[in-house]
Design a protein around this motif. Sequence first.
Motif, PDB file in Angstrom:
ATOM      1  N   SER A 104       0.771  -1.119   0.004  1.00 30.26           N
ATOM      2  CA  SER A 104      -0.119   0.159  -0.096  1.00 30.26           C
ATOM      3  C   SER A 104       0.947   1.419   0.103  1.00 30.26           C
ATOM      4  CB  SER A 104      -0.793  -0.258   1.211  1.00 30.26           C
ATOM      5  OG  SER A 104      -1.935   0.780   1.107  1.00 30.26           O
ATOM      6  N   LEU A 105       0.492   2.088  -0.793  1.00 27.59           N
ATOM      7  CA  LEU A 105       1.028   3.677  -0.880  1.00 27.59           C
ATOM      8  C   LEU A 105       0.677   4.486   0.076  1.00 27.59           C
ATOM      9  CD1 LEU A 105       1.175   4.202  -4.774  1.00 27.59           C
ATOM     10  CD2 LEU A 105       3.051   3.318  -3.199  1.00 27.59           C
ATOM     11  N   LYS A 106       1.558   5.064   0.713  1.00 30.56           N
ATOM     12  CA  LYS A 106       1.127   6.338   1.423  1.00 30.56           C
ATOM     13  C   LYS A 106       1.297   7.561   0.914  1.00 30.56           C
ATOM     14  CE  LYS A 106       2.283   3.781   5.843  1.00 30.56           C
ATOM     15  NZ  LYS A 106       0.955   2.862   5.765  1.00 30.56           N
ATOM     16  N   ALA A 107       0.333   8.432   0.855  1.00 34.50           N
ATOM     17  CA  ALA A 107       0.400   9.801   0.228  1.00 34.50           C
ATOM     18  C   ALA A 107       1.335  10.739   0.547  1.00 34.50           C
ATOM     19  CB  ALA A 107      -0.955  10.529  -0.017  1.00 34.50           C
ATOM     20  N   HIS A 108       1.802  10.881   2.004  1.00 35.31           N
ATOM     21  CA  HIS A 108       2.804  11.479   2.497  1.00 35.31           C
ATOM     22  C   HIS A 108       4.177  11.286   2.080  1.00 35.31           C
ATOM     23  CE1 HIS A 108       2.874   8.627   5.783  1.00 35.31           C
ATOM     24  NE2 HIS A 108       4.110   9.004   5.809  1.00 35.31           N
ATOM     25  N   LEU A 109       4.276  10.144   1.558  1.00 34.97           N
ATOM     26  CA  LEU A 109       5.463   9.644   0.883  1.00 34.97           C
ATOM     27  C   LEU A 109       5.630   9.818  -0.742  1.00 34.97           C
ATOM     28  CD1 LEU A 109       6.199   6.447   3.039  1.00 34.97           C
ATOM     29  CD2 LEU A 109       7.098   8.514   3.440  1.00 34.97           C
ATOM     30  N   CYS A 110       4.763  10.581  -1.222  1.00 41.55           N
ATOM     31  CA  CYS A 110       4.801  10.744  -2.795  1.00 41.55           C
ATOM     32  C   CYS A 110       5.270  12.391  -2.876  1.00 41.55           C
ATOM     33  CB  CYS A 110       3.376  10.538  -3.191  1.00 41.55           C
ATOM     34  SG  CYS A 110       2.684   8.801  -3.095  1.00 41.55           S
ATOM     35  N   ILE A 111       5.792  12.319  -3.934  1.00 41.37           N
ATOM     36  CA  ILE A 111       6.168  13.810  -4.536  1.00 41.37           C
ATOM     37  C   ILE A 111       5.731  14.029  -5.942  1.00 41.37           C
ATOM     38  CG2 ILE A 111       8.215  15.332  -5.218  1.00 41.37           C
ATOM     39  CD1 ILE A 111       9.542  13.609  -2.971  1.00 41.37           C
ATOM     40  N   VAL A 112       5.127  15.256  -6.316  1.00 39.15           N
ATOM     41  CA  VAL A 112       4.873  15.584  -7.395  1.00 39.15           C
ATOM     42  C   VAL A 112       5.761  16.719  -7.872  1.00 39.15           C
ATOM     43  CG1 VAL A 112       2.788  16.530  -8.923  1.00 39.15           C
ATOM     44  CG2 VAL A 112       2.493  14.881  -6.854  1.00 39.15           C
ATOM     45  N   ARG A 113       5.965  16.355  -9.566  1.00 39.49           N
ATOM     46  CA  ARG A 113       7.090  17.568  -9.844  1.00 39.49           C
ATOM     47  C   ARG A 113       6.992  17.559 -11.255  1.00 39.49           C
ATOM     48  NH1 ARG A 113      11.102  13.649  -8.162  1.00 39.49           N
ATOM     49  NH2 ARG A 113      11.530  15.194  -6.644  1.00 39.49           N
ATOM     50  N   LEU A 114       7.563  18.787 -11.845  1.00 36.87           N
ATOM     51  CA  LEU A 114       7.391  18.848 -13.419  1.00 36.87           C
ATOM     52  C   LEU A 114       8.304  17.939 -13.833  1.00 36.87           C
ATOM     53  CD1 LEU A 114       7.744  22.863 -13.585  1.00 36.87           C
ATOM     54  CD2 LEU A 114       5.881  21.539 -14.068  1.00 36.87           C
ATOM     55  N   VAL A 115       8.043  17.780 -15.205  1.00 34.33           N
ATOM     56  CA  VAL A 115       8.989  16.612 -15.858  1.00 34.33           C
ATOM     57  C   VAL A 115       9.321  17.237 -17.484  1.00 34.33           C
ATOM     58  CG1 VAL A 115       9.143  14.494 -17.125  1.00 34.33           C
ATOM     59  CG2 VAL A 115       7.900  14.609 -15.058  1.00 34.33           C
ATOM     60  N   SER A 116       8.461  17.670 -18.014  1.00 34.39           N
ATOM     61  CA  SER A 116       8.802  18.515 -19.273  1.00 34.39           C
ATOM     62  C   SER A 116       7.561  19.262 -20.064  1.00 34.39           C
ATOM     63  CB  SER A 116       9.167  17.294 -20.531  1.00 34.39           C
ATOM     64  OG  SER A 116       7.915  16.690 -20.715  1.00 34.39           O
ATOM     65  N   SER A 117       8.068  20.367 -20.824  1.00 38.63           N
ATOM     66  CA  SER A 117       7.134  21.217 -21.431  1.00 38.63           C
ATOM     67  C   SER A 117       7.452  20.749 -22.969  1.00 38.63           C
ATOM     68  CB  SER A 117       7.590  22.539 -20.986  1.00 38.63           C
ATOM     69  OG  SER A 117       6.677  23.470 -21.836  1.00 38.63           O
ATOM     70  N   PRO A 118       6.340  20.870 -24.008  1.00 35.08           N
ATOM     71  CA  PRO A 118       6.671  20.684 -25.067  1.00 35.08           C
ATOM     72  C   PRO A 118       6.728  22.030 -25.944  1.00 35.08           C
ATOM     73  CG  PRO A 118       4.277  20.692 -24.584  1.00 35.08           C
ATOM     74  CD  PRO A 118       4.863  20.768 -23.362  1.00 35.08           C
ATOM     75  N   ASP A 119       6.526  22.913 -25.143  1.00 34.68           N
ATOM     76  CA  ASP A 119       6.626  24.444 -25.626  1.00 34.68           C
ATOM     77  C   ASP A 119       8.210  24.956 -25.586  1.00 34.68           C
ATOM     78  OD1 ASP A 119       6.561  27.043 -26.335  1.00 34.68           O
ATOM     79  OD2 ASP A 119       5.131  27.616 -24.945  1.00 34.68           O
ATOM     80  N   GLN A 120       8.807  24.913 -26.800  1.00 39.46           N
ATOM     81  CA  GLN A 120      10.299  25.213 -26.852  1.00 39.46           C
ATOM     82  C   GLN A 120      10.296  26.694 -26.487  1.00 39.46           C
ATOM     83  OE1 GLN A 120      11.653  23.706 -30.574  1.00 39.46           O
ATOM     84  NE2 GLN A 120      11.666  21.987 -30.096  1.00 39.46           N
ATOM     85  N   SER A 121       9.367  27.573 -26.740  1.00 39.81           N
ATOM     86  CA  SER A 121       9.659  28.968 -26.073  1.00 39.81           C
ATOM     87  C   SER A 121       9.492  28.985 -24.765  1.00 39.81           C
ATOM     88  CB  SER A 121       8.663  29.861 -26.903  1.00 39.81           C
ATOM     89  OG  SER A 121       7.270  29.366 -26.657  1.00 39.81           O
ATOM     90  N   CYS A 122       9.086  27.979 -24.106  1.00 38.53           N
ATOM     91  CA  CYS A 122       8.821  28.183 -22.596  1.00 38.53           C
ATOM     92  C   CYS A 122       8.745  26.838 -21.872  1.00 38.53           C
ATOM     93  CB  CYS A 122       7.548  28.577 -22.275  1.00 38.53           C
ATOM     94  SG  CYS A 122       7.130  28.948 -20.718  1.00 38.53           S
TER      95      CYS A 122
END
Length: 171
Positions: A104-122
Motif C-alpha cells: 500500500s502507498l502512503k500519500a505523504h511519501l509521494c512527490i509531484v514535480r515537473l517533467v517536461s514542457s512541449p513548448d520550446q519557447s517556454c
Amino acid sequence: MAQRITTLFLLIEILFLVNYVSQIATTAADNDADVIHVAGKVMCQDCTLNYQNWINGSEPIKDAVVSITCMDERERVRYYGSDKTDERGQFDLIVNKVLYGGKSLKAHLCIVRLVSSPDQSCDIPTNFGHGQSGVKLVQPFMVFKDLVKFVVGPFYYTTPMCETPKVENNY
C-alpha cells in the motif's frame, strides 16, 4: 482585561480545532481512500514582461508532463506515474493506493514535480510552487466519502531568456 482573556481562549480553541481537523484529514488521506488523487496546473511565465503582466500574464501549457513518485518508508521507489496537461494546463493524477502484491502507498511519501514542457519557447522549469524540486503530499485539499484529493501548484516554466546562468567555482 477580561475581553483580552476571552479573545485569547477563543484563539487557542480555534488553533486546537484547526490542528485536530488537519490531523483527521491527513489520517483519512493515508487510510480511507483507495486512490491518491492529485490535481494542479502548469503555466508559462515570461520574465521579460513588466511586473504586473508577469504576475497576471501566465499562460497554460498544453501537454506538459507532470510526474508522481511514491516511496516506501525505506526510501525505495514503489510507484512512478505521469500525466499530461490539457488545453487549460490542468493535470489530474489518479494512483491506486494498493499495488500489485498487496503493498500500500502512503500519500505523504509521494512527490509531484515537473517533467517536461512541449513548448520550446517556454521549457525552463522554475521552482515557483516547488514544481522543479517537487511537492510532498502532506495536506489534502478535500476529503469527502471515498475521495481524498490533493491540489498542488500551480507549477511554472519560463522562457530560455529567463534562465539563470549556472555558476561554477564561484565565478
